[in-house]
Scaffold this motif. Structure first.
Motif, PDB file in Angstrom:
ATOM      1  N   PHE A 229      33.836   6.053  18.577  1.00  0.00           N
ATOM      2  CA  PHE A 229      34.628   5.220  19.468  1.00  0.00           C
ATOM      3  C   PHE A 229      34.497   5.689  20.911  1.00  0.00           C
ATOM      4  CE2 PHE A 229      37.717   8.609  18.573  1.00  0.00           C
ATOM      5  CZ  PHE A 229      38.294   8.830  19.811  1.00  0.00           C
ATOM      6  N   LYS A 230      33.915   6.877  21.102  1.00  0.00           N
ATOM      7  CA  LYS A 230      33.696   7.363  22.456  1.00  0.00           C
ATOM      8  C   LYS A 230      32.589   8.417  22.455  1.00  0.00           C
ATOM      9  CE  LYS A 230      36.129   9.096  26.561  1.00  0.00           C
ATOM     10  NZ  LYS A 230      37.436   9.475  27.129  1.00  0.00           N
ATOM     11  N   ARG A 231      31.805   8.383  23.519  1.00  0.00           N
ATOM     12  CA  ARG A 231      30.783   9.409  23.726  1.00  0.00           C
ATOM     13  C   ARG A 231      31.026  10.048  25.089  1.00  0.00           C
ATOM     14  NH1 ARG A 231      24.203   8.465  24.284  1.00  0.00           N
ATOM     15  NH2 ARG A 231      23.686  10.600  24.936  1.00  0.00           N
ATOM     16  N   ILE A 232      31.161  11.367  25.081  1.00  0.00           N
ATOM     17  CA  ILE A 232      31.384  12.108  26.327  1.00  0.00           C
ATOM     18  C   ILE A 232      30.074  12.775  26.726  1.00  0.00           C
ATOM     19  CG2 ILE A 232      32.652  13.974  27.430  1.00  0.00           C
ATOM     20  CD1 ILE A 232      34.919  13.483  25.470  1.00  0.00           C
ATOM     21  N   THR A 233      29.476  12.308  27.803  1.00  0.00           N
ATOM     22  CA  THR A 233      28.252  12.904  28.321  1.00  0.00           C
ATOM     23  C   THR A 233      28.618  13.870  29.442  1.00  0.00           C
ATOM     24  OG1 THR A 233      26.957  10.934  27.785  1.00  0.00           O
ATOM     25  CG2 THR A 233      26.012  12.466  29.392  1.00  0.00           C
ATOM     26  N   CYS A 234      28.288  15.124  29.258  1.00  0.00           N
ATOM     27  CA  CYS A 234      28.662  16.146  30.249  1.00  0.00           C
ATOM     28  C   CYS A 234      27.956  15.892  31.574  1.00  0.00           C
ATOM     29  CB  CYS A 234      28.307  17.539  29.740  1.00  0.00           C
ATOM     30  SG  CYS A 234      29.171  18.002  28.220  1.00  0.00           S
ATOM     31  N   GLN A 235      28.704  15.960  32.642  1.00  0.00           N
ATOM     32  CA  GLN A 235      28.094  15.892  33.956  1.00  0.00           C
ATOM     33  C   GLN A 235      27.163  17.087  34.140  1.00  0.00           C
ATOM     34  OE1 GLN A 235      31.254  15.564  36.860  1.00  0.00           O
ATOM     35  NE2 GLN A 235      32.368  14.061  35.621  1.00  0.00           N
ATOM     36  N   ILE A 236      26.194  16.940  35.030  1.00  0.00           N
ATOM     37  CA  ILE A 236      25.162  17.974  35.177  1.00  0.00           C
ATOM     38  C   ILE A 236      25.774  19.349  35.425  1.00  0.00           C
ATOM     39  CG2 ILE A 236      23.230  18.743  36.604  1.00  0.00           C
ATOM     40  CD1 ILE A 236      22.478  15.831  37.012  1.00  0.00           C
ATOM     41  N   ALA A 237      26.800  19.386  36.248  1.00  0.00           N
ATOM     42  CA  ALA A 237      27.419  20.673  36.577  1.00  0.00           C
ATOM     43  C   ALA A 237      28.241  21.242  35.424  1.00  0.00           C
ATOM     44  CB  ALA A 237      28.308  20.514  37.809  1.00  0.00           C
ATOM     45  N   TRP A 238      28.492  20.422  34.385  1.00  0.00           N
ATOM     46  CA  TRP A 238      29.355  20.844  33.288  1.00  0.00           C
ATOM     47  C   TRP A 238      28.617  20.893  31.952  1.00  0.00           C
ATOM     48  CZ3 TRP A 238      33.957  22.746  34.631  1.00  0.00           C
ATOM     49  CH2 TRP A 238      34.467  22.382  35.890  1.00  0.00           C
ATOM     50  N   ILE A 239      27.288  20.905  31.976  1.00  0.00           N
ATOM     51  CA  ILE A 239      26.524  21.065  30.738  1.00  0.00           C
ATOM     52  C   ILE A 239      26.805  22.441  30.138  1.00  0.00           C
ATOM     53  CG2 ILE A 239      24.185  21.283  29.800  1.00  0.00           C
ATOM     54  CD1 ILE A 239      23.304  19.165  31.779  1.00  0.00           C
ATOM     55  N   GLY A 240      27.010  22.476  28.826  1.00  0.00           N
ATOM     56  CA  GLY A 240      27.418  23.710  28.170  1.00  0.00           C
ATOM     57  C   GLY A 240      26.264  24.551  27.676  1.00  0.00           C
ATOM     58  N   LEU A 241      26.603  25.758  27.288  1.00  0.00           N
ATOM     59  CA  LEU A 241      25.644  26.712  26.721  1.00  0.00           C
ATOM     60  C   LEU A 241      26.302  27.352  25.515  1.00  0.00           C
ATOM     61  CD1 LEU A 241      22.900  28.261  27.036  1.00  0.00           C
ATOM     62  CD2 LEU A 241      24.170  29.962  28.332  1.00  0.00           C
ATOM     63  N   GLY A 242      25.603  27.361  24.386  1.00  0.00           N
ATOM     64  CA  GLY A 242      26.235  27.849  23.171  1.00  0.00           C
ATOM     65  C   GLY A 242      26.940  26.707  22.475  1.00  0.00           C
ATOM     66  N   ASN A 243      27.285  26.879  21.197  1.00  0.00           N
ATOM     67  CA  ASN A 243      27.775  25.741  20.415  1.00  0.00           C
ATOM     68  C   ASN A 243      29.096  25.984  19.706  1.00  0.00           C
ATOM     69  OD1 ASN A 243      24.503  26.073  19.807  1.00  0.00           O
ATOM     70  ND2 ASN A 243      25.130  24.144  20.718  1.00  0.00           N
ATOM     71  N   ASN A 244      29.738  27.088  19.930  1.00  0.00           N
ATOM     72  CA  ASN A 244      30.969  27.389  19.204  1.00  0.00           C
ATOM     73  C   ASN A 244      32.183  26.833  19.942  1.00  0.00           C
ATOM     74  OD1 ASN A 244      30.591  29.692  16.808  1.00  0.00           O
ATOM     75  ND2 ASN A 244      28.906  29.543  18.251  1.00  0.00           N
ATOM     76  N   PHE A 245      32.249  25.503  19.990  1.00  0.00           N
ATOM     77  CA  PHE A 245      33.351  24.851  20.680  1.00  0.00           C
ATOM     78  C   PHE A 245      34.538  24.658  19.728  1.00  0.00           C
ATOM     79  CE2 PHE A 245      30.687  21.457  18.946  1.00  0.00           C
ATOM     80  CZ  PHE A 245      31.611  20.640  18.327  1.00  0.00           C
TER      81      PHE A 245
END
Length: 451
Positions: free
Chosen positions: A264-280
């Protein structure tokens, strides 16, 4: 009579010109000053154009090659077109089936029924164990679930047109379970931390491949909100990529939507907020993840507002055993929001930090006895940090715990099966007491049994 003088202004090569060319307009006559007759012959260039002929031959060869190339392309396109037309016809058939009647057989419908029946069976078992009593109602529900499973298998094998029959029966069973859960006499022990810790894990429940349907998307995770807002209790969040970078998150309103890959929603990270690592982790309708080596990032699902804090002592030298760049590991349990990391000061041992959710800062922290690079992953449950490690290619074990209330450390062994050797994500959810694992691109979950 007068004499006529014929003057031919010709070249020595005139002799080979055919006689018809003399009569084709290339010869003109005129009268000279002395009255003589003058004939003028206009000859073509007598030099043979060998260079032009050679050029034309080369162009002809190139054109032949180009035609062959284009012909081969046409043959290739024709083959591909046949495949696409076949796929399109199959897709059209399925669409027509859906449009004509909802009662038609769809394989996914049976699979969804099986999955939910297994979940109902686990729920009944959990209700019975948490109450520690024997009741005819439990036995009746358990028998009905077993009968429903048999009906699903029989209908799929022999009578695929009667899916509506089982849907009606299934709705009745679901209503009974809902009534059972709402009854004051039956209160499942969900999120109760009165026990002494985890006793065992169920066998892995392998759901399906990730929403991208890509076996290369091995780094990522899937989770539920550990403190959901009203109306979002069934929401699932998924995010993965072929690298340990985080580019976007997909939100699904419930389990069926997750299976059908209908977000129902897709959140695309802004360039400055792209993450590193996957343990969210997901808590309070916000996604917490690692932006850089030591930066905690928070994204509000509703407002898409970003925020971040820096944990200065968090080191980029220590990651979990299976994947790199896993420096900050977020977790949400019955007691709050947590982040786990290692530092140079702790000499690579995992530090557990309790976070203030409102201030988004470290409230308290504990240093464990677990060297992070030897651990497969870690998670929080009832304020206790549990660490895992590999036993062999198919077996993992919980081998360590730290109780943040008492400071007590324990070493033990709770083995559990792995779907595949490497996994990039492990997170406990207190709302359903399940452990969520992202294993080599697959959604996997475990039921957690407390002592």
């Amino acid at each position: 009579m007068f004499s006529v003088l014929l003057l031919l202004l010709v070249s020595p090569a005139l002799a080979w010109i055919p006689i018809e060319d003399w009569e084709s307009g290339n010869v003109t006559a005129s009268e000279g000053d002395s009255g003589q007759c003058l004939c003028h012959v206009y000859l073509p260039d007598t030099t043979f154009p060998a260079d032009r002929v050679e050029h034309m031959q080369q162009i002809s060869k190139d054109m032949i090659i180009e035609v062959e190339i284009q012909m081969n392309k046409l043959v290739s396109y024709e083959a591909k077109l046949e495949v696409y037309l076949k796929d399109l016809s199959q897709l059209t058939l399925r669409v027509n089936m859906l449009e004509s009647s909802t009662n038609k057989y769809i394989k996914l419908d049976f699979e969804l029924l099986r999955i939910e029946l297994r979940e109902f069976e686990a729920l009944v078992s959990q209700l019975k164990e948490s109450l520690n009593v024997s009741s005819p109602l439990f036995d009746s529900l358990y028998t009905e679930i077993q009968n429903m499973t048999m009906i699903v298998n029989q209908l799929e094998s022999y009578d695929k047109s009667n899916l509506e029959v089982i849907r009606i029966e299934f709705a009745k069973l679901q209503k009974k379970l809902e009534d059972c859960q709402q009854d004051q006499n039956f209160k499942p022990d969900m999120g109760n931390c009165n026990g002494t810790g985890i006793m065992s894990l169920s066998k892995p429940h392998v759901i399906q491949l990730n929403a991208h349907l890509s076996g290369s998307y091995v780094a990522g995770g899937w989770a539920k909100d550990s403190k959901p807002l009203r109306g979002y209790e069934s929401m699932y969040v998924y995010g993965a990529h072929s690298t340990t970078r985080i580019y976007d998150f997909y939100l699904y309103s419930n389990y069926d939507k997750l299976i059908l890959r209908t977000e129902f929603k897709r959140i695309t990270c802004q360039i400055a907020w792209i993450g590193l690592g996957n343990n969210f982790a997901v808590r309070g309708h916000s996604i917490y993840y690692q932006r850089n080596t030591n930066e905690m990032c928070k994204n509000n699902v509703t407002t898409d507002r970003y925020d971040y804090r820096v944990i200065s002592e968090a080191s980029g030298s220590f990651s979990y055993a299976y994947y790199s760049n896993q420096f900050l590991d977020f977790a949400g349990d019955e007691n709050g929001l947590w982040v786990m990391y290692a530092s140079d000061t702790s000499k690579g041992k995992i530090i557990v930090a309790k976070l203030d959710e409102k201030a988004f800062g470290v409230e308290n922290k504990w240093t464990t006895d677990v060297y992070k690079q030897l651990a497969g992953n870690a998670f929080m449950a009832c304020g206790v940090m549990y660490a895992t490690r590999s036993v062999d290619l198919t077996t993992e074990e919980i081998f360590y715990s730290l109780d943040t209330k008492t400071g007590e450390e324990r070493h033990f062994s709770i083995p559990f099966q792995k779907f595949q050797e490497k996994y990039s994500y492990l997170d406990y959810n207190p709302t359903d007491q399940k452990l969520y694992m992202y294993n080599n691109g697959y959604y996997v979950s475990y039921n957690v049994k407390f002592n």
